[in-house]
Design a protein around this motif. Sequence first.
Motif, PDB file in Angstrom:
ATOM      1  N   UNK A   1       2.358 -19.137  -1.358  1.00 32.87           N
ATOM      2  CA  UNK A   1       2.696 -17.934  -0.590  1.00 32.87           C
ATOM      3  C   UNK A   1       1.643 -16.847  -0.811  1.00 32.87           C
ATOM      4  N   UNK A   2       1.276 -16.656  -2.072  1.00 30.64           N
ATOM      5  CA  UNK A   2       0.260 -15.633  -2.402  1.00 30.64           C
ATOM      6  C   UNK A   2      -1.078 -15.989  -1.761  1.00 30.64           C
ATOM      7  N   UNK A   3      -1.416 -17.277  -1.816  1.00 28.31           N
ATOM      8  CA  UNK A   3      -2.670 -17.755  -1.217  1.00 28.31           C
ATOM      9  C   UNK A   3      -2.681 -17.495   0.287  1.00 28.31           C
ATOM     10  N   UNK A   4      -1.526 -17.710   0.939  1.00 31.46           N
ATOM     11  CA  UNK A   4      -1.422 -17.490   2.389  1.00 31.46           C
ATOM     12  C   UNK A   4      -1.660 -16.023   2.742  1.00 31.46           C
ATOM     13  N   UNK A   5      -1.072 -15.113   1.942  1.00 31.08           N
ATOM     14  CA  UNK A   5      -1.295 -13.683   2.160  1.00 31.08           C
ATOM     15  C   UNK A   5      -2.769 -13.338   2.007  1.00 31.08           C
ATOM     16  N   UNK A   6      -3.391 -13.894   0.962  1.00 27.73           N
ATOM     17  CA  UNK A   6      -4.819 -13.657   0.748  1.00 27.73           C
ATOM     18  C   UNK A   6      -5.660 -14.147   1.902  1.00 27.73           C
ATOM     19  N   UNK A   7      -5.301 -15.307   2.464  1.00 24.25           N
ATOM     20  CA  UNK A   7      -6.067 -15.866   3.593  1.00 24.25           C
ATOM     21  C   UNK A   7      -5.954 -14.993   4.836  1.00 24.25           C
TER      22      UNK A   7
ATOM     23  N   UNK B   1     -11.658 -15.986  -3.975  1.00 22.62           N
ATOM     24  CA  UNK B   1     -11.619 -14.827  -4.866  1.00 22.62           C
ATOM     25  C   UNK B   1     -13.026 -14.309  -5.183  1.00 22.62           C
ATOM     26  N   UNK B   2     -13.929 -15.203  -5.531  1.00 22.75           N
ATOM     27  CA  UNK B   2     -15.290 -14.775  -5.886  1.00 22.75           C
ATOM     28  C   UNK B   2     -15.996 -14.147  -4.681  1.00 22.75           C
ATOM     29  N   UNK B   3     -15.751 -14.713  -3.489  1.00 23.85           N
ATOM     30  CA  UNK B   3     -16.400 -14.161  -2.290  1.00 23.85           C
ATOM     31  C   UNK B   3     -15.850 -12.773  -1.957  1.00 23.85           C
ATOM     32  N   UNK B   4     -14.519 -12.607  -2.094  1.00 24.90           N
ATOM     33  CA  UNK B   4     -13.902 -11.300  -1.807  1.00 24.90           C
ATOM     34  C   UNK B   4     -14.440 -10.239  -2.763  1.00 24.90           C
ATOM     35  N   UNK B   5     -14.608 -10.602  -4.036  1.00 26.66           N
ATOM     36  CA  UNK B   5     -15.130  -9.659  -5.035  1.00 26.66           C
ATOM     37  C   UNK B   5     -16.592  -9.327  -4.736  1.00 26.66           C
ATOM     38  N   UNK B   6     -17.346 -10.345  -4.350  1.00 27.48           N
ATOM     39  CA  UNK B   6     -18.759 -10.126  -3.979  1.00 27.48           C
ATOM     40  C   UNK B   6     -18.869  -9.160  -2.803  1.00 27.48           C
ATOM     41  N   UNK B   7     -17.993  -9.328  -1.809  1.00 27.12           N
ATOM     42  CA  UNK B   7     -18.033  -8.469  -0.620  1.00 27.12           C
ATOM     43  C   UNK B   7     -17.721  -7.013  -0.956  1.00 27.12           C
TER      44      UNK B   7
ATOM     45  N   UNK C   1       0.825  -1.220   0.000  1.00 27.78           N
ATOM     46  CA  UNK C   1       0.000   0.000   0.000  1.00 27.78           C
ATOM     47  C   UNK C   1       0.853   1.261   0.000  1.00 27.78           C
ATOM     48  N   UNK C   2       1.839   1.307   0.897  1.00 21.65           N
ATOM     49  CA  UNK C   2       2.645   2.525   1.049  1.00 21.65           C
ATOM     50  C   UNK C   2       3.401   2.859  -0.232  1.00 21.65           C
ATOM     51  N   UNK C   3       3.989   1.844  -0.856  1.00 27.32           N
ATOM     52  CA  UNK C   3       4.823   2.091  -2.026  1.00 27.32           C
ATOM     53  C   UNK C   3       4.115   1.792  -3.359  1.00 27.32           C
ATOM     54  N   UNK C   4       2.791   1.580  -3.266  1.00 28.25           N
ATOM     55  CA  UNK C   4       1.960   1.352  -4.457  1.00 28.25           C
ATOM     56  C   UNK C   4       2.539   0.274  -5.365  1.00 28.25           C
TER      57      UNK C   4
ATOM     58  N   UNK D   1      -8.092 -12.105   4.347  1.00 24.68           N
ATOM     59  CA  UNK D   1      -9.485 -12.567   4.455  1.00 24.68           C
ATOM     60  C   UNK D   1      -9.904 -12.691   5.926  1.00 24.68           C
ATOM     61  N   UNK D   2      -8.994 -13.200   6.752  1.00 24.85           N
ATOM     62  CA  UNK D   2      -9.319 -13.378   8.181  1.00 24.85           C
ATOM     63  C   UNK D   2      -9.543 -12.046   8.882  1.00 24.85           C
ATOM     64  N   UNK D   3      -9.005 -10.945   8.292  1.00 24.19           N
ATOM     65  CA  UNK D   3      -9.220  -9.600   8.829  1.00 24.19           C
ATOM     66  C   UNK D   3     -10.366  -8.877   8.124  1.00 24.19           C
ATOM     67  N   UNK D   4     -11.130  -9.637   7.299  1.00 22.44           N
ATOM     68  CA  UNK D   4     -12.217  -9.059   6.486  1.00 22.44           C
ATOM     69  C   UNK D   4     -11.698  -7.955   5.565  1.00 22.44           C
ATOM     70  N   UNK D   5     -10.422  -8.078   5.163  1.00 21.52           N
ATOM     71  CA  UNK D   5      -9.806  -7.132   4.226  1.00 21.52           C
ATOM     72  C   UNK D   5      -9.963  -7.732   2.829  1.00 21.52           C
ATOM     73  N   UNK D   6     -11.149  -7.523   2.240  1.00 23.98           N
ATOM     74  CA  UNK D   6     -11.469  -8.198   0.979  1.00 23.98           C
ATOM     75  C   UNK D   6     -10.736  -7.596  -0.212  1.00 23.98           C
ATOM     76  N   UNK D   7     -10.307  -6.344  -0.086  1.00 29.00           N
ATOM     77  CA  UNK D   7      -9.542  -5.710  -1.162  1.00 29.00           C
ATOM     78  C   UNK D   7      -8.229  -6.458  -1.388  1.00 29.00           C
ATOM     79  N   UNK D   8      -7.465  -6.674  -0.292  1.00 28.35           N
ATOM     80  CA  UNK D   8      -6.189  -7.372  -0.423  1.00 28.35           C
ATOM     81  C   UNK D   8      -6.389  -8.878  -0.631  1.00 28.35           C
TER      82      UNK D   8
END
Length: 524
Positions: A147-153, A192-198, A120-123, A156-163
């Motif tokens: 690794x990417x999936x782990x970051x997404x999870x 992915x589909x759930x995060x986009x829906x949210x 976020x900080x460095x875009x 997700x656990x923080x309800x941060x659907x954007x990331x």
Amino acid sequence: SFFLCVRQMTDLLYTEKDLVTSLKDYIRAEESKLEQIKRWAEKLDSLTVTATQDPEGFLGHPVNAFKLVKRLNTEWGDLESLVLRDTTGGFISNLTIQRQHFPTDEDQTGAAKALIRLQDTYRLDANTISTGDLPGVKYKSRMTAEDCFELGKIAYSDADYYHTELWMAQALKQLDEGEDSTLDKVTVIDYLSYAIYQQGEMERAMDYTKRLIELDPEHPRGKSNLKYFEFQLEKQKKAAEEEAPKQKEREKRETTDKKKKKKKKAKKAFSLIPEREKYEMLCRGEGIKLTPRRQSRLFCRYYDNNRNPKLLLAPMKQQDEWDRPYIVRYLDVITDAEIEKIKELAKPRLRRATISNPITGVLETASYRISKSAWLTGYDDPMIETINQRIEDLTGLEMDTAEELQVANYGVGGQYEPHFDFGRKDEPDAFKELGTGNRIATWLFYMSDVSAGGATVFPDVGAAVWPQKGTAVFWYNLFASGEGDYSTRHAACPVLVGNKWVSNKWIHERGQEWRRPCGLSEAE
């Protein structure tokens, strides 16, 4: 919390190296055992092929008969012992001991959130981070789809659907490109589909759900989700049709109002930008630039602090970094040997950095300060007293009432969000326990260069000071009247690449009465 400090993460590298050595010893022991078993099997295979062609003739030889009995009675028992021999002992024992010092789930979550913070900080887009294509990197490292999936999870656990969307999309992209992985595309698309829906993007969520059903027609949620999305989209379509005439009428009125009040749109003034946005802009090097007139008032000089005897023969190189507030940098003010000694003294004492609670004045940890720190005094080593004296000689301020030298090491995405060093009027007890008054000034040593990121920024005025090993910056937090200078609100930007070591000295009011006399007005 290992992720808070690069110094302690280096210990993890050596721990892992030791475990790899232990694992290789185990592999060698297993290979040796298997080699013995293989030789035994090959020998018997050849023997039994010959013997079974003419069993009676073979056993007619008394030696062959004896050897068969011996093999079955003794040698096969030896082979059984060899097969059952446990070679895992050394490795498992070492792993059990080392596991006590392994990072925890909290560390993994903290490191993941740090990556997201850097993003976020460095875009940075997810692909740039995943490919390891960061500025100033020495050792490029790629992220796997897992690794990417782990970051997404974790997002997700923080309800941060954007990331969640960004990192699940990156994981799916890598899987689609043919990356060898045990990760299931269906699981990734489900998240992915759930995060986009949210995030309210029903059509895209539906498209991904259709893909999910193509891959797994029996998915427990796929068909029901698809029906729900279709129903919601139909509902939205009807609502939009009913709203269309009213929207046209509103647009007509707005167009009329705009014509009446037509003005040229000026560029958004830096002072009106929200602080968080300003902070991130400055971290990226996008802050305001000084006007030529203001720039012309900044100088570099050899400084002897009014002919201080200790500086007469060896004046210090000083350069102006900013005019309001006045920030100066001293060059070559601390040697490499002194830096290494400070690090050596600080390393065993590093603990999670704290902040002073504005209400109680008690030191406590905070989520917006990501680093580990240690405090050093002259009793720890005479060199610390030498450094304190150097600060006194250059600033002209009394060090006896200053706080101890604080040493900090910033970890993955290490930062300290915007804050004041001094206590405000609504924080009367901020430094009550010390009994030395407010923090009149800040001295900050940079003890390492940083490949990317890690600047000290002043969001209210647009100043950014970049780390440069062996230098120090200094500014006053209070006016001469004792009133706080609110323009000194500052922050430490996240370290994008590299290892940031700093040490600072917070200088207090008591003892400065004759060294920095009180001004006649509040802003003096």
